[in-house]
Design an enzyme around this catalytic site. Structure first.
Site, short mmCIF file in Angstrom:
data_model
loop_
_atom_site.label_atom_id
_atom_site.label_comp_id
_atom_site.label_asym_id
_atom_site.label_seq_id
_atom_site.Cartn_x
_atom_site.Cartn_y
_atom_site.Cartn_z
N ASP A 298 0.70 -1.46 -0.29
CA ASP A 298 -0.36 0.13 -0.24
C ASP A 298 0.84 1.19 -0.56
O ASP A 298 2.39 1.26 0.51
CB ASP A 298 -0.43 -0.06 1.46
N HIS A 299 0.58 2.29 -0.96
CA HIS A 299 1.15 3.53 -0.45
C HIS A 299 0.55 4.08 0.60
O HIS A 299 -0.80 4.69 1.48
CB HIS A 299 0.77 4.75 -1.58
N TYR A 473 -4.80 4.93 0.12
CA TYR A 473 -5.98 4.27 -0.30
C TYR A 473 -5.84 3.13 -1.79
O TYR A 473 -6.60 2.76 -2.54
CB TYR A 473 -7.21 4.85 -0.58
N HIS A 474 -4.59 2.59 -1.47
CA HIS A 474 -4.08 1.71 -2.67
C HIS A 474 -3.52 0.40 -2.63
O HIS A 474 -2.47 -0.16 -3.07
CB HIS A 474 -2.94 2.63 -3.28
N PRO A 475 -4.23 0.09 -1.48
CA PRO A 475 -3.75 -1.88 -1.27
C PRO A 475 -4.09 -2.52 -2.26
O PRO A 475 -5.14 -3.10 -3.15
CB PRO A 475 -4.57 -2.35 -0.11
#
Length: 543
Positions: A298-299, A473-475
């Site tokens: 994730d980011h 919010y990039h999992p």
């Protein structure tokens, strides 16, 4: 009920698959979605995200939390995920970002044949209806409307100018394969006159227009609880709706599109995963796949914010509320004004070292003060700049917290468990602050927030990052595709060692792309639709 295909999850990938597979009138398709229809005003109006993202009332939002993160001073992170047709494309900032060409070439190098940049580009193009028309890299006739921002604020243009003052190059298009530079994001937003300025979620673009197809059945408020198997073949889905347990059968395939958290959770609840994980919850093993739920990436995001005297942005107060009423009327009239904003208007993909071959940090310049996912509000006006390391080395997991299928999974991103991520974030934060201090931003600066100041040491930057950073919010990655022993699906997205079962969502990405993940997820579903139809021998019937 029996169908050819049963799709679990009506998010970005599920909406695409349901629309594409039902183009064949001889194929029956059932889509199960735990949330609602994804049509309410907070979804359609882009600024409505401020009511959904914080998770109060869980409006179209699963509003998950992580387990305590050692790298973040033991804090629990917040993980909003869309819960409606359209999934997270219904509650995100609408940013249309594909990533860097090397991201996909890297997938191919890992053994994912067919997933290089040149091979996935046609699927990006097929999905896209770009406001500026088609060219060699953009599509002009796809279901997903992609637009220039309707009415970006002057402060966002000042941010871009400030970045060029710091010698960062300007870019008019971040989606041509090399995304280095600064500029304004394009967004997944309607540009046709009938819905101009509305959010174009994956459901709004793909699914809602075809819901009346006789071979497509969409069941909302349906929470999948278990995959049904006969031996090693998936045959259907057990789901719960209005406290009743129901089942649906798949003649050809079950397609999991629950996303990075819910797809591995459903597999584990159904007895597919690492035997030791399942044994902890008394779940009988159906098929051992040790990679299920592993490889979470994730980011991690760190935010710089300032108060500003400029009021032509999103603020809180009596004056701001009166101004917003005018913007609402404008949006209803012509689709413009601040209701149309993605909030994250300004973009930056930068290198923390000029010797790097691609950007390693991303900036989101936001026209408001952002604190704890908008769960902590500040009176007045201001702006924020998000910083994230694009290719984290830290790896986490998604496992069961309970054998209750309605319980949230245990999400453990292991943020900053690899020290290289911290060093990149510190460098990126310094670069972002330098841009915010450049001459073009001087008229907008009033007071920096959160204790950021001149002359901070790396140790002080580290303290700030561990105290406030969280996901952007990039999992991805928990059902990764590949050919190694930890791969969950093969390059055709079929579950390894099983039949009639695929995973089609962001969880299959073996590595995180260098940017926002919604456009890549839609591309994955477009490509999967072709794979599924080819296997069924139906490609010649699809226009």
């Amino acid at each position: 009920m029996e169908f050819d295909y049963v799709i679990v999850g009506g998010g970005s990938a599920g909406s695409v698959l349901a629309a594409r597979l039902s183009e064949d009138p001889s194929a029956s398709v059932c889509l199960l979605e735990a949330g609602g229809a994804g049509k309410h005003i907070l979804i359609r109006a882009p600024a409505g995200v401020v009511a959904m993202l914080p998770g109060y009332g869980k409006i179209s939002n699963w509003a998950y939390q992580t387990v305590p993160q050692a790298g973040l001073n033991g804090r629990r992170g917040y993980q909003p995920r869309g819960k409606a047709l359209g999934g997270s494309s219904a509650i995100n900032a609408m940013l249309y970002v594909r990533g860097h060409r090397s991201d996909y070439d890297g997938w191919a190098d890992l053994g994912c044949d067919g997933w290089s940049w040149d091979e996935v580009l046609p699927y990006f193009r097929r999905a896209e209806n770009n406001e500026n028309g088609a060219d060699a890299v953009h599509g002009g006739a796809g279901p997903l409307q992609v637009s220039d921002q309707k009415d970006p604020r002057p402060i966002s243009r000042a941010f871009v100018e400030a970045a060029t003052e710091m010698q960062h190059r300007r870019s008019a298009d971040f989606n041509r394969g090399d995304n280095e530079g600064v500029g304004l994001y394009q967004v997944t937003q309607f540009h046709d006159p009938a819905r101009n300025g509305e959010r174009c979620s994956a459901a709004a673009g793909y699914l809602h227009p075809v819901m009346d197809r006789p071979n497509l059945t969409v069941i909302t408020r349906a929470h999948a609880t278990r995959i049904l198997f006969e031996g090693k073949r998936a045959t259907g889905i057990l789901y719960r709706q209005r406290r009743q347990e129901k089942a649906v059968t798949a003649r050809r395939e079950v397609l999991l599109c629950g996303g990075t958290f819910n797809s591995p959770q459903l597999l584990q609840l159904s007895g597919v995963g690492a035997a030791d994980d399942l044994r902890l919850h008394g779940i009988d093993l159906v098929h051992e796949l040790p990679g299920v739920g592993r490889n979470l990436q994730d980011h991690l995001d760190f935010i710089l914010s300032s108060k500003s005297r400029d009021t032509d942005n999103f603020g809180i107060g009596v004056g701001a509320s009166l101004a917003m009423l005018k913007h609402i009327l404008r949006w209803r009239r012509d689709g413009g004004g601040m209701v149309a904003t993605p909030f994250a208007e300004g973009a930056g993909f930068l290198k923390t070292d000029p010797g790097l071959d691609r950007p390693d940090i991303q900036l989101h310049f936001v026209i408001s003060i952002v604190d704890d996912h908008a769960r902590k509000l500040h009176l007045g006006h201001g702006f924020s700049c998000h910083v994230c390391a694009l290719r984290p080395f830290s790896r986490g997991s998604v496992t069961l917290a309970s054998d209750d299928p309605l319980a949230a999974p245990a999400i453990d991103p292991q943020f900053l468990s690899d020290p290289r991520d911290l060093q990149t974030t510190i460098k990126g934060a310094k670069m972002a602050r330098a841009i915010l201090q450049a001459p073009a931003m001087a008229p907008y600066q009033e007071k920096e927030l959160f204790g950021i100041r001149d002359g901070m040491s790396d140790a002080q930057w580290e303290s700030h990052i561990r105290a406030r950073a969280d996901t952007i919010y990039h999992p991805v990655g928990t059902c990764k595709m590949g050919v190694d022993e930890m791969a969950v699906v093969d390059p055709q997205l079929r579950l390894r060692g099983m039949q009639g079962l695929r995973v089609v969502d962001a969880s299959v990405m073996p590595t995180l792309t260098g940017g926002n993940t919604n456009a890549p997820t839609i591309m994955i579903a477009e490509r999967a639709a072709d794979m599924i139809r080819a296997e069924a021998g139906r490609v010649d019937q699809i226009a």
